[in-house]
Design a protein around this motif. Structure first.
Motif, PDB file in Angstrom:
ATOM      1  N   ILE B  10       0.842  -1.201   0.000  1.00  0.00           N
ATOM      2  CA  ILE B  10       0.000   0.000   0.000  1.00  0.00           C
ATOM      3  C   ILE B  10       0.877   1.251   0.000  1.00  0.00           C
ATOM      4  CG2 ILE B  10      -1.735   1.309   1.291  1.00  0.00           C
ATOM      5  CD1 ILE B  10      -2.751  -1.337   2.426  1.00  0.00           C
ATOM      6  N   LEU B  11       1.943   1.203   0.809  1.00  0.00           N
ATOM      7  CA  LEU B  11       2.817   2.365   0.923  1.00  0.00           C
ATOM      8  C   LEU B  11       3.464   2.703  -0.427  1.00  0.00           C
ATOM      9  CD1 LEU B  11       4.223   4.507   2.633  1.00  0.00           C
ATOM     10  CD2 LEU B  11       6.062   2.888   3.011  1.00  0.00           C
ATOM     11  N   ALA B  14       0.934   4.265  -2.706  1.00  0.00           N
ATOM     12  CA  ALA B  14       0.594   5.612  -2.256  1.00  0.00           C
ATOM     13  C   ALA B  14       1.739   6.584  -2.519  1.00  0.00           C
ATOM     14  CB  ALA B  14       0.247   5.591  -0.767  1.00  0.00           C
ATOM     15  N   LEU B  15       2.968   6.129  -2.280  1.00  0.00           N
ATOM     16  CA  LEU B  15       4.122   7.002  -2.471  1.00  0.00           C
ATOM     17  C   LEU B  15       4.295   7.381  -3.936  1.00  0.00           C
ATOM     18  CD1 LEU B  15       7.221   5.980  -0.329  1.00  0.00           C
ATOM     19  CD2 LEU B  15       6.075   8.191  -0.484  1.00  0.00           C
ATOM     20  N   SER B  18       1.679   9.796  -4.854  1.00  0.00           N
ATOM     21  CA  SER B  18       1.935  11.090  -4.236  1.00  0.00           C
ATOM     22  C   SER B  18       3.059  11.832  -4.947  1.00  0.00           C
ATOM     23  CB  SER B  18       2.276  10.875  -2.758  1.00  0.00           C
ATOM     24  OG  SER B  18       2.634  12.085  -2.158  1.00  0.00           O
ATOM     25  N   LYS B  21       2.077  13.313  -8.185  1.00  0.00           N
ATOM     26  CA  LYS B  21       1.235  14.499  -8.116  1.00  0.00           C
ATOM     27  C   LYS B  21       1.997  15.722  -7.617  1.00  0.00           C
ATOM     28  CE  LYS B  21      -3.568  14.301  -7.833  1.00  0.00           C
ATOM     29  NZ  LYS B  21      -4.781  14.140  -7.022  1.00  0.00           N
ATOM     30  N   SER B  22       2.783  15.528  -6.543  1.00  0.00           N
ATOM     31  CA  SER B  22       3.506  16.686  -6.033  1.00  0.00           C
ATOM     32  C   SER B  22       4.673  16.264  -5.155  1.00  0.00           C
ATOM     33  CB  SER B  22       2.551  17.600  -5.251  1.00  0.00           C
ATOM     34  OG  SER B  22       3.260  18.278  -4.239  1.00  0.00           O
ATOM     35  N   LYS B  25       4.395  18.086  -1.573  1.00  0.00           N
ATOM     36  CA  LYS B  25       3.484  17.490  -0.597  1.00  0.00           C
ATOM     37  C   LYS B  25       4.038  16.180  -0.061  1.00  0.00           C
ATOM     38  CE  LYS B  25      -1.092  19.288  -0.996  1.00  0.00           C
ATOM     39  NZ  LYS B  25      -2.494  18.895  -1.010  1.00  0.00           N
ATOM     40  N   THR B  26       4.739  15.436  -0.914  1.00  0.00           N
ATOM     41  CA  THR B  26       5.322  14.178  -0.463  1.00  0.00           C
ATOM     42  C   THR B  26       6.375  14.439   0.603  1.00  0.00           C
ATOM     43  OG1 THR B  26       5.023  13.416  -2.720  1.00  0.00           O
ATOM     44  CG2 THR B  26       6.314  12.011  -1.269  1.00  0.00           C
ATOM     45  N   LYS B  28       6.419  16.922   2.553  1.00  0.00           N
ATOM     46  CA  LYS B  28       5.721  17.312   3.772  1.00  0.00           C
ATOM     47  C   LYS B  28       5.205  16.082   4.518  1.00  0.00           C
ATOM     48  CE  LYS B  28       2.341  20.530   5.435  1.00  0.00           C
ATOM     49  NZ  LYS B  28       0.960  20.938   5.126  1.00  0.00           N
ATOM     50  N   ALA B  29       4.741  15.100   3.751  1.00  0.00           N
ATOM     51  CA  ALA B  29       4.252  13.858   4.370  1.00  0.00           C
ATOM     52  C   ALA B  29       5.365  13.179   5.160  1.00  0.00           C
ATOM     53  CB  ALA B  29       3.705  12.909   3.306  1.00  0.00           C
ATOM     54  N   PHE B  30       6.586  13.170   4.578  1.00  0.00           N
ATOM     55  CA  PHE B  30       7.722  12.590   5.289  1.00  0.00           C
ATOM     56  C   PHE B  30       7.987  13.345   6.586  1.00  0.00           C
ATOM     57  CE2 PHE B  30       8.780  10.210   1.506  1.00  0.00           C
ATOM     58  CZ  PHE B  30       9.457   9.111   2.008  1.00  0.00           C
TER      59      PHE B  30
END
Lengths: 171, 159
Positions: B10-11, B14-15, B18, B21-22, B25-26, B28-30
């Motif tokens: 899943i990760l 999702a990564l 992400s 797309k940007s 933002k990725t 920031k997620a980290f």
């Protein structure tokens, strides 16, 4: 200072065990190590997923899917999310926290956590095998009922006396 | 192992999505993830050590001898408390519960053990409190314990 008390206490208990019950101490250390390995593998990706959720999931969507007005569909979605085969319950806490922050209702978060811990599908299959269909089915139904009641009650209590850290922080 | 595979699968998906797309933002997620991990890390380690301690002391044989083949409210309460303070994987807990049931423990006692095991997490409470709040944790586990006892009672009467 206060946060050093638990580790010190634990260290003392381990020390005592090694002196008086070396066998149990060895077992304890082994279990701790095993769990540590498991967590070292599982937690980083889980926290990263949580980070991605935090960044990408739009607040209004979560609110409409799982919020206070999401109704029966929100409850069903929470249970469905919880019963997916995805690991031990401590993995669910950070996910639940970010759902809560994004506007999911307390009742739905309780349902989600509860089904994660108590109604997992792979776990149910083991239960059927060792305790029988009757036991597993009855426990499933009663637990679900209890979770709905708990969620409703907790929502009522926490909306009057909210936890400080879950209140919206002005940024 | 399967669990770990699913999570990483899943990760990765999702990564990739992400990143596509940007990048911002990725990143920031980290950052969010790292911060959360640092914040909960210490209570996690404490939790691990407590889990180890409890499981080292309360082996399957020990639990069997504590719950035993005795019937009665005392055995049920003991089972409920053991269930609440331990964190046993279901692959271990259900076979144990099955063998206890066959050796003479009542349905009520066994359901008390299983329901508190899954609904109340004494050792995970510090982590739960860190992420979801103290009151939330106290209410969820407290109500969970009461609910587990009621469920056990109902199951004992019905089955």
């Amino acid at each position: 200072m206060k946060k050093f008390i638990p580790p010190i206490l634990i260290a003392l208990v381990y020390l005592g065990l090694f002196i008086w019950l070396p066998e149990a101490a060895l077992r304890s250390s082994k279990v701790t190590l095993d769990y540590f390995k498991e967590m070292a593998f599982i937690l980083p990706p889980v926290f990263l997923l949580m980070g991605l959720m935090e960044v990408w999931l739009p607040k209004d969507k979560i609110q409409s899917w799982l919020g206070n007005d999401s109704g029966l569909r929100g409850s069903i979605l929470s249970v469905a999310l919880g019963t997916l085969p995805t690991g031990p319950v401590y993995v669910a806490f950070p996910i639940a926290a970010s759902l809560l922050k994004k506007g999911a209702s307390v009742a739905n978060v309780v349902l989600f956590l509860g089904s994660w811990a108590a109604l997992k599908i792979p776990q149910l299959m083991v239960e059927v095998k060792f305790l029988g269909w009757g036991f597993a089915a009855l426990r499933f139904v009663l637990t679900l009922l209890a979770l709905v009641l708990m969620g409703t009650l907790m929502k009522a209590v926490l909306s009057r006396f909210p936890d400080k850290q879950n209140q919206e922080k002005p940024e | 192992m399967a669990t770990i595979g699913i999570i990483y699968g899943i990760l990765v998906i999702a990564l990739v999505a992400s990143l596509a797309k940007s990048r911002e933002k990725t990143k920031k997620a980290f950052k969010v993830a790292g911060k959360a991990l640092l914040k909960t890390g210490p209570s996690l380690l404490v939790m691990l050590c407590i889990v180890g301690l409890i499981l080292g002391l309360l082996t399957a044989e020990k639990i069997s001898s504590l719950i035993g083949s005795e019937a009665g409210p005392l055995a049920t309460i003991t089972a409920a408390i053991i269930g609440a303070i331990t964190l046993i994987p279901s692959l271990v807990a259900f076979p144990l519960a099955g063998s206890l049931l066959r050796s003479g423990a009542t349905v009520m006692t066994i359901s008390a053990f299983i329901t508190t095991l899954v609904m109340v997490g004494f050792v995970t409470a510090p982590m739960e409190a860190k992420t979801l709040g103290k009151k939330f944790t106290l209410l969820r586990n407290g109500l969970g314990f009461v609910a587990a006892l009621l469920i056990a009672l109902a199951m004992g009467v019905i089955l």
